[in-house]
Design an enzyme around this catalytic site. Structure first.
Site, mmCIF file in Angstrom:
data_model
loop_
_atom_site.group_PDB
_atom_site.id
_atom_site.type_symbol
_atom_site.label_atom_id
_atom_site.label_comp_id
_atom_site.label_asym_id
_atom_site.label_seq_id
_atom_site.Cartn_x
_atom_site.Cartn_y
_atom_site.Cartn_z
ATOM 1 N N LYS A 52 0.821 -1.213 0.000
ATOM 2 C CA LYS A 52 0.000 0.000 0.000
ATOM 3 C C LYS A 52 0.865 1.277 0.000
ATOM 4 O O LYS A 52 2.068 1.219 0.270
ATOM 5 C CB LYS A 52 -0.942 -0.005 1.208
HETATM 6 C C1 LIG Z 1 -5.462 -4.150 0.748
HETATM 7 C C2 LIG Z 1 -6.925 -3.980 0.822
HETATM 8 C C3 LIG Z 1 -7.679 -4.408 1.936
HETATM 9 C C4 LIG Z 1 -7.102 -5.272 3.011
HETATM 10 O O1 LIG Z 1 -6.033 -4.771 3.679
HETATM 11 P P1 LIG Z 1 -4.969 -5.763 4.387
HETATM 12 O O2 LIG Z 1 -4.179 -4.813 5.229
HETATM 13 O O3 LIG Z 1 -4.166 -6.408 3.320
HETATM 14 O O4 LIG Z 1 -5.731 -6.720 5.217
HETATM 15 C C5 LIG Z 1 -9.024 -4.103 1.981
HETATM 16 N N1 LIG Z 1 -9.629 -3.451 0.974
HETATM 17 C C6 LIG Z 1 -8.951 -3.056 -0.125
HETATM 18 C C7 LIG Z 1 -9.686 -2.315 -1.200
HETATM 19 C C8 LIG Z 1 -7.581 -3.331 -0.247
HETATM 20 O O5 LIG Z 1 -6.932 -2.959 -1.349
#
Ligand SMILES: *Cc1c(COP(=O)(O)O)cnc(C)c1O
Length: 400
Positions: free
Chosen positions: A186
């Site tokens: 992210k």
């Molecule tokens: C990455 C993501 C998540 C989940 O996050 P994690 O930290 O990997 O559990 C939820 N929603 C979206 C749209 C994502 O891209």
């Protein structure tokens, strides 16, 4: 979108401060920690950055969704509407609280279509989760207006759009609450981690207590062991090392976004040469976190042909229409109702009867958009050499 591109001395310094105290737990140990509260500081900084009253750190973006849904009181018997283009975590969390996900179409923003949302509302709808996918805004004002009309809370899945905004207001701060992910790919990352923001103090208290086994966090002479409980909880606590990295990464977020904007503009110029190309609708360019660039070709066949040329030039784009993790018709385990539970839960109820069936052809408008969509992830650091390679491939694609 990856914050790991800019790891440096700042993250190291923050982590070493934690290791020097020896306290990895976010609560307690007042003497040993010598005033170092990294997770708490990260929460305060993140809330301030987003312009909201409260932020609750948790273990992941997925647990952020689960904690938020739980605090909103969503559970078995309830329906939650989200969009058919998202990461699987959004609807996993809905199932995990016992509710049933209902999928709405997306429009040319690549996010929830407010008109289709309204059609999907029933007397059982208890929450609406628009997602700000690929770094940019959902039509959150229109979605919020529909939700308000039906008195349903909005939870914004802002996992992919940290630092984004709409008309100067941070994404994640429009609804009852907004969730974020800091997983390893992210925009800002703590390896694993998540955050929930809200202006509703009571909602924040519920999230804070639920995410820590129900601890009410009211100071008392018995310290943590003497705290009371208002309801049952679970453990979704973030640890101090993650909080430490988060502090350093948040301080770099605006810088990362401005580099991405510059790189995105360079790519956009080259993409615009392709015949018949149109771009994903961005509601507010200023507030785009610029982590991705999405463009449409006139039809699926042209999209495939263009991507073939791009791939041959070493610059293949992501075709999310055939990506198995982000688009409804590709979620074969959802469509098949595959689960480890012998009872068939969550697809079947406690009586063994099927609660919900998903039809892969249920969302034709979205499928038509996804078929002709190509996407590039925009890096924070784009070398001149790599940019030249991508531009050369795009120039070739412009010939066809
Ligand atoms: C990455 C993501 C998540 C989940 O996050 P994690 O930290 O990997 O559990 C939820 N929603 C979206 C749209 C994502 O891209």
């Amino acid at each position: 979108m990856p914050g790991f591109e800019v790891f440096g001395e700042e993250e190291k310094k923050e982590i070493l401060e934690v290791l020097d105290t020896g306290v990895l737990f976010r609560y307690e140990f007042p003497e040993q920690r010598r005033g170092v509260y990294k997770v708490r500081t990260f929460e305060e900084n993140f809330a301030r950055y987003c312009g909201v009253g409260h932020a609750q750190a948790v273990t992941s973006g997925t647990s952020a969704l689960k904690v938020a849904l739980t605090a909103l009181g969503v559970g078995p018997g309830d329906e939650v509407i989200t969009q058919c283009f998202t990461f699987v975590a959004t609807w996993e969390a809905i199932f995990d609280v016992g509710a049933v996900p209902v999928f709405a179409e997306i429009d040319d923003t690549l996010n929830m279509d407010p008109a289709d949302l309204e059609k999907k509302i029933t007397s059982r709808t208890r929450c609406i989760i628009p997602v700000h996918m690929l770094g940019a805004q959902a039509r959150i004002r229109e979605i919020k207006a529909v939700a308000d009309k039906h008195h349903i809370p909005v939870l914004e899945d802002t996992a992919q759009a940290a630092g984004g905004s709409l008309d100067g207001k941070r994404l994640g701060s429009f609804g009852a609450c907004g969730t974020f992910s800091f997983d390893s790919v992210k925009t800002m990352t703590t390896g694993e981690g998540g955050m929930i923001i809200t202006d509703d103090e009571q909602l924040w208290r519920s999230m804070s207590e639920y995410h820590d086994h129900g601890h009410d966090h009211v100071p008392n002479p018995g310290t943590r062991g003497g705290e009371g409980r208002n309801f049952i909880g679970f453990n979704f606590r973030m640890m101090e090392l993650q909080g430490a990295i988060g502090i350093a990464q948040l301080a770099k977020l605006d810088g990362m976004i401005s580099s991405q904007k510059k790189n995105k503009a360079a790519l956009k110029q080259a993409i615009a040469q392709i015949k018949g190309v149109t771009f994903r609708t961005i509601l507010d360019e200023q507030g785009d976190s610029a982590t991705f660039i999405g463009f449409f070709l006139p039809d699926a066949e042209k999209a495939r042909a263009v991507n073939k040329v791009l791939a041959a030039g070493g610059a293949g784009a992501i075709a999310f229409g055939s990506n198995t993790w982000h688009f409804y018709p590709k979620w074969e385990h959802l469509l098949a109702g595959s689960t480890l539970a012998k009872s068939g839960w969550p697809f079947s109820g406690p009586d063994g009867k099927r609660r919900v069936i998903y039809d892969k052809d249920a969302l034709p408008a979205s499928a038509a958009l996804m078929d002709r969509l190509l996407v590039y992830q925009v890096p924070v650091k784009l070398s001149e050499q790599r940019l030249a390679q991508m531009v050369a491939a795009l120039d070739k694609a412009a010939q066809i």
